[in-house]
Design a protein around this motif. Sequence first.
Motif, short mmCIF file in Angstrom:
data_model
loop_
_atom_site.label_atom_id
_atom_site.label_comp_id
_atom_site.label_asym_id
_atom_site.label_seq_id
_atom_site.Cartn_x
_atom_site.Cartn_y
_atom_site.Cartn_z
N GLY A 162 0.82 -1.21 0.00
CA GLY A 162 0.00 0.00 0.00
C GLY A 162 0.86 1.26 0.00
O GLY A 162 1.87 1.33 0.69
N ARG A 163 0.44 2.26 -0.77
CA ARG A 163 1.23 3.49 -0.90
C ARG A 163 1.13 4.38 0.32
O ARG A 163 2.07 5.08 0.68
N ASP A 164 -0.05 4.39 0.97
CA ASP A 164 -0.25 5.27 2.12
C ASP A 164 -1.33 4.67 3.02
O ASP A 164 -1.86 3.59 2.75
N GLY A 165 -1.65 5.40 4.09
CA GLY A 165 -2.64 4.91 5.04
C GLY A 165 -4.01 4.71 4.43
O GLY A 165 -4.73 3.77 4.78
N GLY A 166 -4.39 5.59 3.49
CA GLY A 166 -5.69 5.47 2.85
C GLY A 166 -5.82 4.20 2.03
O GLY A 166 -6.86 3.52 2.09
N GLU A 167 -4.77 3.86 1.29
CA GLU A 167 -4.81 2.64 0.49
C GLU A 167 -4.82 1.40 1.38
O GLU A 167 -5.52 0.43 1.10
N ARG A 168 -4.05 1.44 2.47
CA ARG A 168 -4.03 0.31 3.40
C ARG A 168 -5.38 0.15 4.09
O ARG A 168 -5.83 -0.96 4.34
N ARG A 169 -6.05 1.28 4.38
CA ARG A 169 -7.38 1.22 4.99
C ARG A 169 -8.37 0.56 4.03
O ARG A 169 -9.21 -0.25 4.43
N LYS A 170 -8.26 0.90 2.75
CA LYS A 170 -9.14 0.32 1.74
C LYS A 170 -8.89 -1.19 1.63
O LYS A 170 -9.84 -1.99 1.56
#
Length: 215
Positions: A162-170
């Motif tokens: 994941g590139r950032d927290g938002g992508e990891r959350r998704k």
Amino acid sequence: LACRPHLDRRPQRLAVIDDFLQPGGYVEPPQRERGYRDDDEIILDVRGLSKSFDVREGLFGKRQFHAVKDVSFKLAKGKTLGIVGESGSGKTTVGLTLVRLHQASGGQALFHGQDLLGMDAKAFHAYKRRIQIIFQNPYASLNPRFTVEQILSEPMQLHGIGRDGGERRKLAQELLDKVGMPAGALQKYPHEFSGGQRQRIAIARCLTLKPEVLI
């Protein structure tokens, strides 16, 4: 009772109650052959795996307890292998030894031809992502101070997924959907779930790393 699997045939999937409630009744899916085919890729080849523990006897004495002795099996890619035995027969010890949470007393575990048990800690680190284990006790395997989102995001962050927290959350949300957990579970803590729900979260955590072998 009609959902029970039969020993003389192996359908592509097991029946569930809903199959028998459909109009027209249950139609058994096509059969699937048992065992290995010649073109199966063997992903894990365990040969003569053994694990012994030192047990104290008296004040100064000790003896060896053989928890696992000369266990061999093969696991084909895309298939499931079940190890069956009574309580205390060493099933869990086999799993823990394969991921090196126990040090093997003997044998080999060939993963894509590389012996997991014979390599040093630095070399094995590269394989940790590819082999994951779901622990038996869902009450002890999750960090009680972490939310579900943190539990699922931490391994992704450690392994650069994941590139950032938002992508990891998704990605975490997609994994919860996959194991049948509600969308609101991300911001909750482990104590807010039942044992079965916690085990689903533990399964989702293992799947974050997209392992090739899941114990």
